[in-house]
Enzyme design. Structure first.
Site, mmCIF file in Angstrom:
data_model
loop_
_atom_site.group_PDB
_atom_site.id
_atom_site.type_symbol
_atom_site.label_atom_id
_atom_site.label_comp_id
_atom_site.label_asym_id
_atom_site.label_seq_id
_atom_site.Cartn_x
_atom_site.Cartn_y
_atom_site.Cartn_z
ATOM 1 C CG ASP A 15 -71.970 -29.948 -6.913
ATOM 2 O OD1 ASP A 15 -70.938 -29.900 -6.221
ATOM 3 O OD2 ASP A 15 -72.155 -29.246 -7.919
ATOM 4 C CG HIS A 17 -68.255 -28.006 -5.431
ATOM 5 N ND1 HIS A 17 -68.698 -29.093 -6.145
ATOM 6 C CD2 HIS A 17 -66.929 -27.878 -5.708
ATOM 7 C CE1 HIS A 17 -67.686 -29.604 -6.843
ATOM 8 N NE2 HIS A 17 -66.604 -28.891 -6.594
#
Lengths: 154, 467
Positions: A15, A17
């Site tokens: 991920d 983000h």
């Protein structure tokens, strides 16, 4: 500065983000919680490495891209293996894809050994309060255990 | 003004005299060398000094010494990728040779192997500041309980310092700032200085070096420490060099230095400790003579069966290890030397640089990088016996063959577009001068480095083409 509360924070798995964690850090730090932000794409072992080295009280796992379940499976077991059996584990974000009741999500992650599970949108000051309370409670349990050990030994 | 620089190596004491003109240019006047007089270093030192300057000449002196090819340091940390790695990196940058690295709690076996290898220094780290103090304190106890003559540098968790000092009282202990006070901010410098100071007291005690200090009023510098500082100075005072990688290959070790600014790259995620601008790594198993056998093993691993002469290489390695002063005679022996050199360069660079691999994510493909990415570096500098004296050798072909490692990750090694050779093996001497005249020494180095134009095609190209 040595603070009373210290947590390791990161976005797990593949991920990328990066923003949410910066916000979490910026809210928690003024509230007296020392945050070690490991950034994005953090593996389970990297969380644990950092927690060992910094003697952190808790690990805060973020997951935004929907693959949280596969990334978090076995996390508690790995902590136990590496000597952090009673570390506080929080997880939060968009943990699963699709319309699933948050209650089910919470149950799923609690069964994996996480102490608290948070939905995508949450009041971070509230999280800070819970976190501090949990850390204090954990410290008391640990002290009690040490005392018991001494008593048994004595 | 005359400047004299002398380096007392383990086999040769080498010196050079330079004249420094008023405009700050350094010119080489003459050179001298003498076999190192191991029983009394001052003897060989005076011979070299006498060969460089007359009795009544005025000169400024700089000199360095390596203690039996470097100081052996054992690095003790907590998590292998964090404080253990940091301890290792710190010891390397201080000029030491890292003989062992430990993580978590030292076991009985670890302690016995420490006693067996008897390092000069134990660099004890563990825990960020205010972080874990259980392991550094526990390991201090294990070290205190062992019969070890090593000096101990404690550079771990600040909160553990008092307990560690209590446990290790009576030992030669130096406490410095933490090498990793926070996970994202390495701090090698204080521990590095502490290691250098111990290095100095150890190399100056006995063997006549104390006599040199008394006679000249000057302290020596540990040779590898001087070269590390010189690389820093080259980057600052000779910007035309750009980013570079320097290989110093000797008989026993191959040292790699690289100057590189790690800029964030879009689409790349960095994992692991932040990389320093200047990094030194030391490979104690790669060298042309004393370490020839382990180098030949590395060659077998890298080249496999494609290299038909590989078993002959092993017997050559055994021969030169037994006689380190041996110079390649026949064409075949020259070929073996070239193979050893090429493998040493390629292997040491592979160990020095980072890795990258691609990960498919929900956002598309992302590159995950650990360690330093030198793939944009184009300048390679070669120094040390073989590299200095072999005009025919070029690292280009060897570096160009580095691709992926055994885990399928890309090795972020430099490409050699410009190879600068140090034909007089003078960089260690200029490194000494650099302590007093950094700008002049850096410019002199740039002038003395020779762009290498192999006079004949490298032997190995032929071998590769013949395959």
């Amino acid at each position: 500065m040595e603070t009373k509360f210290r947590v390791v924070l990161g976005v797990i798995g593949a991920d990328c983000h990066a923003v949410g964690n910066k916000i979490i850090k910026s809210v928690l730090e003024p509230l007296g919680i020392d945050v070690i932000n490991l950034g994005v794409m953090v593996s389970q072992d990297e969380f644990i490495d950092a927690a060992i080295e910094t003697n952190a009280d808790a690990i805060l796992v973020s997951s935004i891209y929907g693959h949280g379940e596969i990334d978090c499976v076995g996390f508690r077991g790995r902590c136990v293996e590496r000597g952090l059996e009673d570390i506080i584990l929080y997880v939060g974000g968009n943990l699963v894809i699709g319309k699933v009741d948050f209650e089910d999500v919470e149950k799923l992650f609690k069964n994996m050994g996480f102490d608290r599970v948070f939905p995508p949108s949450v009041d971070l000051e509230e999280v800070a309060k819970l976190l501090k309370a949990d850390i204090v409670k954990q410290a008391a349990i640990r002290a009690e255990a040490d005392f018991l050990e001494v008593r048994l030994a004595g | 003004m005359t400047i004299v620089s002398i380096d007392i190596g383990s086999t040769w004491t080498k010196g050079a005299a330079f004249s420094l003109s008023s405009d700050g240019t350094l010119a080489l006047l003459n050179r001298a060398s003498h076999p190192t007089t191991v029983h009394d270093l001052s003897e060989g030192f005076s011979r070299v000094l006498g060969g460089l300057v007359g009795h009544d000449d005025e000169f400024e002196l700089f000199y360095s010494s390596s203690a039996k090819g470097g100081l052996a340091v054992a690095a003790v940390g907590l998590v292998p990728e964090l404080t253990s790695e940091m301890a290792k990196m710190t010891a390397c940058s201080s000029g030491a040779k890292v003989t062992q690295t430990f993580a978590y709690e030292l076991s009985d076996d670890d302690v016995s192997s420490l006693m067996l290898s008897a390092p000069d220094i134990i660099l004890l780290t563990g825990g960020s500041d205010g972080g874990n103090s259980f392991y550094p304190v526990r390991n201090a106890g294990r070290i205190a309980g062992a019969d070890l003559a090593a000096a101990i540098v404690f550079a771990g968790n600040r909160s553990a310092k008092d307990a560690v000092a209590r446990i290790l009282q009576g030992k030669h202990l130096v406490c410095t700032e933490n090498v990793l006070p926070a996970l994202d901010s390495p701090n090698p410098e204080p521990a590095r200085a502490a290691i250098r100071d111990i290095f100095l007291t150890r190399i100056t005690s006995g063997k006549g070096l104390d006599r040199i200090v008394a006679d000249t009023g000057r302290e020596p510098c540990p040779t590898p420490y001087a070269l590390y500082e010189f690389c820093q100075s080259l980057a600052a005072h000779a910007p035309e060099l750009g980013e570079f990688l320097l290989v110093d290959m000797g008989g026993a070790t191959t040292d790699v230095y690289s100057v590189h600014n790690q800029a964030p790259t879009p689409g790349t995620v960095h994992r692991g400790l932040p990389e320093p601008r200047l990094k030194r790594s030391v490979e104690g198993d790669l060298g042309m003579r004393v370490s020839a056998i382990t180098a030949a093993e590395a060659a077998r691993e890298a080249l496999g069966s494609v290299e038909c002469a590989i078993s002959d290489l092993a017997s050559y390695a055994a021969k030169v290890k037994a006689a380190p002063e041996h110079l390649a005679g026949s064409v075949e022996e020259q070929h073996f030397d070239e193979l050893l050199a090429g493998i040493n360069v390629a292997t040491s660079v592979m160990r020095h640089v980072g890795r990258a691999h691609e990960v498919a994510t929900a956002d598309g493909v992302v590159t995950v990088q650990t360690g330093r990415d030198l793939s944009s570096v184009r300048t390679i500098i070669g120094t040390g016996g073989y590299l200095s004296h072999t005009r025919e050798f070029s690292p280009a072909i060897w570096l160009s063959q580095i691709g992926v490692d055994r885990h399928g990750k890309r090795v972020l090694s430099p490409r050699c577009e410009r190879y600068l050779r140090d034909p007089m093996n003078i960089l260690p001497l200029l490194a000494n001068v650099s302590r007093g005249f950094p700008g002049a020494a850096a410019r002199a180095a740039v002038n003395l480095l020779t762009p290498n134009q192999p006079s004949k095609p490298p032997l190995t190209t032929k071998v590769l083409l013949a395959q």
